[in-house]
Design a protein around this motif. Sequence first.
Motif, PDB file in Angstrom:
ATOM      1  N   UNK A   1       2.941   6.041  -2.891  1.00 39.66           N
ATOM      2  CA  UNK A   1       4.002   6.984  -3.268  1.00 39.66           C
ATOM      3  C   UNK A   1       4.030   6.732  -4.784  1.00 39.66           C
ATOM      4  N   UNK A   2       4.012   5.825  -5.556  1.00 36.39           N
ATOM      5  CA  UNK A   2       4.364   5.615  -6.724  1.00 36.39           C
ATOM      6  C   UNK A   2       3.268   6.410  -7.800  1.00 36.39           C
ATOM      7  N   UNK A   3       1.832   6.211  -7.252  1.00 33.28           N
ATOM      8  CA  UNK A   3       0.887   6.786  -8.121  1.00 33.28           C
ATOM      9  C   UNK A   3       0.523   8.353  -7.480  1.00 33.28           C
ATOM     10  N   UNK A   4       1.089   8.566  -6.281  1.00 37.89           N
ATOM     11  CA  UNK A   4       0.804   9.992  -5.677  1.00 37.89           C
ATOM     12  C   UNK A   4       1.787  10.925  -6.157  1.00 37.89           C
ATOM     13  N   UNK A   5       2.852  11.025  -4.952  1.00 39.56           N
ATOM     14  CA  UNK A   5       4.040  12.007  -5.195  1.00 39.56           C
ATOM     15  C   UNK A   5       4.658  11.508  -6.090  1.00 39.56           C
ATOM     16  N   UNK A   6       5.139  10.254  -6.375  1.00 43.33           N
ATOM     17  CA  UNK A   6       5.821   9.868  -7.444  1.00 43.33           C
ATOM     18  C   UNK A   6       5.927  10.173  -8.790  1.00 43.33           C
TER      19      UNK A   6
ATOM     20  N   UNK B   1       0.725  -1.133   0.002  1.00 39.36           N
ATOM     21  CA  UNK B   1       0.003  -0.012  -0.115  1.00 39.36           C
ATOM     22  C   UNK B   1       0.935   1.153   0.123  1.00 39.36           C
ATOM     23  N   UNK B   2       1.940   1.317   0.669  1.00 39.65           N
ATOM     24  CA  UNK B   2       2.857   2.517   0.857  1.00 39.65           C
ATOM     25  C   UNK B   2       3.353   2.586  -0.605  1.00 39.65           C
ATOM     26  N   UNK B   3       4.005   1.416  -1.373  1.00 38.55           N
ATOM     27  CA  UNK B   3       4.450   1.669  -2.949  1.00 38.55           C
ATOM     28  C   UNK B   3       3.454   2.030  -3.693  1.00 38.55           C
ATOM     29  N   UNK B   4       1.921   1.883  -3.481  1.00 38.61           N
ATOM     30  CA  UNK B   4       0.997   2.194  -4.239  1.00 38.61           C
ATOM     31  C   UNK B   4       1.009   3.772  -3.989  1.00 38.61           C
TER      32      UNK B   4
END
Length: 310
Positions: free
Chosen positions: A215-220, A210-213
């Motif tokens: 950050x990847x789809x949000x700030x990343x 969930x963290x990777x999702x």
Amino acid sequence: MSVPEIATVVGSGTMGPGIAATLVRAGAEVRVYDISAEALARAEQTFAFASGVLDQVGGPKVDGGSATFTTDIGEALAGSRFVIEAVPEKIELKESVLKQIERLVGDDVIIATNTSGIPISDMAPSLERPGRFIGMHWSNPPHLIPMIEVIPGDATEQSTVDELVDIVNSFGYHPVLEKEIAGFVENRVLYAILRECVALLDEGIVTPEALDTCVKWGIGYKLSVIGPTRLLDMAGVDIYAAVSGYLNKQLDASTDTPQVIKDKIAAGELGFKSSKGMYEYGPGEVDAKRKDITAGLVAALKTLSSITPV
Ligand SMILES: NC(=O)c1ccc[n+]([C@@H]2O[C@H](COP(=O)([O-])OP(=O)(O)OC[C@H]3O[C@@H](n4cnc5c(N)ncnc54)[C@H](O)[C@@H]3O)[C@@H](O)[C@H]2O)c1
Ligand SMILES: Cc1ncc(C=O)c(C(=O)O)c1O
């Protein structure tokens, strides 16, 4: 300005081969040197893979480039016009290697270090001619991240800075000229992010997936198009003021490596290199993830290279 005709990469582990592939595509004759024959053998394979990836990206290519791989430092540095040091992140080792390099190159040859964050000024005193010594921080994977931090030390001459910026521009990368600070700009930002991420995982606030999702789809995703300074304007500096007023004091501010990370190191759980780290990988999964990462970065690079800078 084009890349120097003859360049040398010293250290052919994770970073060296991709650096070499990038310079070869820009037309340089690159000598790759390593103290370890085993590492050099692996480097030839990694170089070939990185070169193939660069063909997939399809960026500019200058004919005439070549790579040779050697454990003979004299052969690697003979006639070299530009040296990139990429040995392990240990200052004493780097200083020893830098001295070795300086004894074998001309007085006017730029010696760049790919250190992740050791202050350039701390290493410069090991050189007879520190004016030609400079930080050149590539990001992993070096053949796919087209941004290089250019970090002069206190003794670095302006001509060295100007020439390195020109060299980086010559192979289509984005040079970021910055003042010296421990960790440099990119890793200070990255490690602030990673510190908070590890804390959120350690507190059980969110699962790794969930963290990777998030950050990847949000700030990343957002920061790949809109830089953080521009984002402050888009969101509103007043919004930042309102939120930072209560949030900054809540953020993780630990000053040491988190215990959860130390425990993983102790257990030999290093990540891809040991098939278990923050995630666990079954047979063939690490190679599959590496392929997915490469494909994703190639696709993203092509897209980002095609959009108008914001
Ligand atoms: N790995 C990354 O993500 C990354 C990213 C950016 C910068 N860097 C920095 O780049 C440098 C290299 O990192 P890496 O990850 O490629 O390291 P690595 O450990 O993967 O590779 C280092 C290589 O240097 C060789 N070496 C060791 N001693 C040597 C010597 N005396 N002479 C010649 N070669 C020697 C080793 O055999 C090895 O092949 C470090 O300063 C690191 O902080 C790493
Ligand atoms: C975790 C981490 N630490 C350092 C660096 C570079 O110096 C990188 C990188 O380049 O990706 C990294 O991911």
